[in-house]
Design a protein around this motif. Structure first.
Motif, PDB file in Angstrom:
ATOM      1  N   VAL A 180      83.840 -28.428  -9.332  1.00 58.19           N
ATOM      2  CA  VAL A 180      82.869 -28.862 -10.342  1.00 58.19           C
ATOM      3  C   VAL A 180      82.592 -27.772 -11.375  1.00 58.19           C
ATOM      4  O   VAL A 180      81.784 -27.968 -12.278  1.00 58.19           O
ATOM      5  N   LYS A 181      83.272 -26.629 -11.234  1.00 53.25           N
ATOM      6  CA  LYS A 181      83.114 -25.552 -12.207  1.00 53.25           C
ATOM      7  C   LYS A 181      84.483 -24.995 -12.570  1.00 53.25           C
ATOM      8  O   LYS A 181      85.346 -24.834 -11.715  1.00 53.25           O
ATOM      9  N   SER A 182      84.659 -24.690 -13.842  1.00 54.83           N
ATOM     10  CA  SER A 182      85.878 -24.035 -14.297  1.00 54.83           C
ATOM     11  C   SER A 182      85.602 -23.361 -15.630  1.00 54.83           C
ATOM     12  O   SER A 182      85.094 -23.991 -16.555  1.00 54.83           O
ATOM     13  N   SER A 183      85.926 -22.081 -15.690  1.00 58.02           N
ATOM     14  CA  SER A 183      85.747 -21.346 -16.944  1.00 58.02           C
ATOM     15  C   SER A 183      87.007 -21.385 -17.796  1.00 58.02           C
ATOM     16  O   SER A 183      87.021 -20.866 -18.907  1.00 58.02           O
ATOM     17  N   ALA A 244      84.374 -24.159 -21.058  1.00 58.16           N
ATOM     18  CA  ALA A 244      83.688 -23.807 -19.812  1.00 58.16           C
ATOM     19  C   ALA A 244      82.967 -25.046 -19.299  1.00 58.16           C
ATOM     20  O   ALA A 244      82.115 -25.606 -19.989  1.00 58.16           O
ATOM     21  N   ILE A 245      83.317 -25.480 -18.084  1.00 57.22           N
ATOM     22  CA  ILE A 245      82.775 -26.714 -17.523  1.00 57.22           C
ATOM     23  C   ILE A 245      81.913 -26.394 -16.311  1.00 57.22           C
ATOM     24  O   ILE A 245      82.318 -25.635 -15.426  1.00 57.22           O
ATOM     25  N   ASP A 246      80.719 -26.973 -16.266  1.00 59.89           N
ATOM     26  CA  ASP A 246      79.820 -26.813 -15.121  1.00 59.89           C
ATOM     27  C   ASP A 246      79.172 -28.159 -14.836  1.00 59.89           C
ATOM     28  O   ASP A 246      78.179 -28.534 -15.453  1.00 59.89           O
ATOM     29  N   THR A 248      77.635 -29.047 -12.220  1.00 55.26           N
ATOM     30  CA  THR A 248      76.450 -29.002 -11.364  1.00 55.26           C
ATOM     31  C   THR A 248      75.188 -29.287 -12.171  1.00 55.26           C
ATOM     32  O   THR A 248      74.135 -29.549 -11.600  1.00 55.26           O
ATOM     33  N   GLN A 249      75.296 -29.230 -13.488  1.00 55.61           N
ATOM     34  CA  GLN A 249      74.163 -29.553 -14.342  1.00 55.61           C
ATOM     35  C   GLN A 249      74.018 -31.069 -14.440  1.00 55.61           C
ATOM     36  O   GLN A 249      74.982 -31.776 -14.734  1.00 55.61           O
ATOM     37  N   TYR A 252      75.623 -33.707 -17.300  1.00 54.81           N
ATOM     38  CA  TYR A 252      76.389 -32.767 -18.120  1.00 54.81           C
ATOM     39  C   TYR A 252      77.207 -33.499 -19.179  1.00 54.81           C
ATOM     40  O   TYR A 252      77.914 -34.463 -18.888  1.00 54.81           O
ATOM     41  N   SER A 351      86.958 -20.493  -8.485  1.00 56.89           N
ATOM     42  CA  SER A 351      85.862 -21.418  -8.201  1.00 56.89           C
ATOM     43  C   SER A 351      85.668 -21.602  -6.700  1.00 56.89           C
ATOM     44  O   SER A 351      86.612 -21.868  -5.964  1.00 56.89           O
ATOM     45  N   THR A 353      82.682 -23.426  -5.751  1.00 54.14           N
ATOM     46  CA  THR A 353      81.639 -24.446  -5.705  1.00 54.14           C
ATOM     47  C   THR A 353      82.286 -25.792  -5.416  1.00 54.14           C
ATOM     48  O   THR A 353      83.030 -26.322  -6.236  1.00 54.14           O
TER      49      THR A 353
END
Length: 369
Positions: A180-183, A244-246, A248-249, A252, A351, A353
């Motif tokens: 669920v996260k990737s920069s 940049a993807i997050d 968890t927000q 989103y 990642s 998460t």
């Protein structure tokens, strides 16, 4: 003054001022005779070796569980034997025992785990049903094949002659699931519709070559209107054609970067990915609002995609892979752009998460006990 000291006192003064050399040897002899020094040595050396063995076994279990988890993601099946390789690499003498590899994975390559004993050398109870995880149990094994770590001093203690050593245990758990996260995601987003068409939905079928339109076209009506416009769109670029993807927000959403002509950075990125064949991580959206630079995409997951070609990506020259042809991305009135490739499973670098929800192929792995 010397004559004032009574003769009887002088011998006593000589005794008091006598050389004390040899007293330390006597003290050591007394301590050895009573077993005090041996006890201290056993406590310091033997217990220290047990702690060192425990640390090596734990490191081996950690590394082994992560290696098996990664094999479950990347391969056609989990490879439990990988755990032994990493467990041995973390042992100072190059040898340790892997007594059990168990867990759950959707491919069915892992046997179920027994109930946890609840001790500090065991893994915790099994996670929620359906969770992908692997437990790796390690234990002492010497280069001579023994399962006992032999003592150095403890056997010399009174009443301890029969002590042969101890078996040390450790356990580690790794879990994996949707990233669920990737920069380092590509500054592009795909519609849920396009992903479903290419993979068959949930559970997905990976590895099927597909063509995806950037813009709406007469030959791609099923996903018309889902993007702004098309089956996928470009996102705001933070540099190097990345976003940049997050996820968890809550709720989103990502901003749009419209335009048919792609930037040099994105052109270089696409060319590099086609040449290398490495997975790219692309966010999936289910709804979009607005249009042009005011458009936003509601993102719900990360997909892993192997890019094999593209067409009508000005100013890039077309790179159309077999079995597709120029006609598969027609240059008509709407002049659609296309990408070619297939969805796959891949680990997102760095990642750790692990999310929940739909699995699109981009995967995160973490230690969990």
């Amino acid at each position: 003054m010397r004559n004032l000291i009574p003769p009887i006192v002088r011998p006593m003064m000589r005794l008091l001022g006598a050389d004390d050399r040899g007293a330390f040897g006597v003290l050591v002899g007394m301590l050895l005779g009573t077993g005090v020094l041996l006890g201290m040595a056993a406590l310091t050396v033997d217990v220290g070796r047990l702690y060192q063995e425990r640390a090596e076994l734990q490191n081996g279990a950690d590394a082994g569980s992560l290696a098996v988890a990664k094999s479950c993601v990347a391969g056609a099946a989990c490879t439990p034997g990988t755990a032994a390789t990493y467990a041995n690499l973390n042992a100072k003498d190059g040898v340790s025992a892997v007594t059990l590899v168990c867990g759950h994975d959707v491919k069915g390559g892992l046997s179920g785990c027994p109930g946890s004993t609840g001790t500090m050398v065991d893994c915790p109870s099994a996670p929620e049903a359906g969770t992908n995880y692997v437990d790796v149990h390690t234990a002492t094994r010497t280069s001579g094949g023994s399962s006992l770590l032999p003592p150095v001093f403890a056997r010399a203690l009174t009443g301890n002659a029969g002590y042969q050593g101890s078996t040390v245990h450790a356990c580690a758990r790794a879990m994996w699931g949707p990233a669920v996260k990737s920069s380092q995601s590509l500054a592009m987003t795909l519609s849920m519709c396009a992903w479903t068409q290419a993979t068959g939905g949930t559970p997905p079928t990976f590895g099927v070559d597909t063509r995806i339109f950037v813009r709406d076209a007469p030959s791609a009506p099923t996903c018309a209107g889902l993007s702004a416009p098309g089956e996928f769109g470009w996102l705001d670029d933070i540099g190097g054609c990345t976003a940049a993807i997050d996820l968890t927000q809550s709720g989103y959403a990502a901003g749009s970067d419209p335009g048919k002509n792609i930037t040099k950075a994105c052109g270089d990125a696409l060319t590099s990915y086609v040449a290398s064949g490495t997975p790219i991580f692309i966010p999936i959206f289910d709804t979009s609002t607005g249009s042009g630079s005011g458009a936003t995409y509601h993102l719900v997951g990360l997909a892993a995609f192997i890019l094999t070609g593209y067409a009508n990506m000005n100013p890039l020259k077309d790179a159309i892979p077999s079995p597709f042809t120029k006609g598969s991305c027609p240059n008509g009135a709407t002049t659609p752009s296309c990408i070619y490739g297939h969805f796959t499973q891949a680990l997102v670098p760095v990642s750790t998460t692990v999310g929940t929800g739909t699995y699109f192929g981009a995967t995160a792995v973490k230690l969990a006990g």
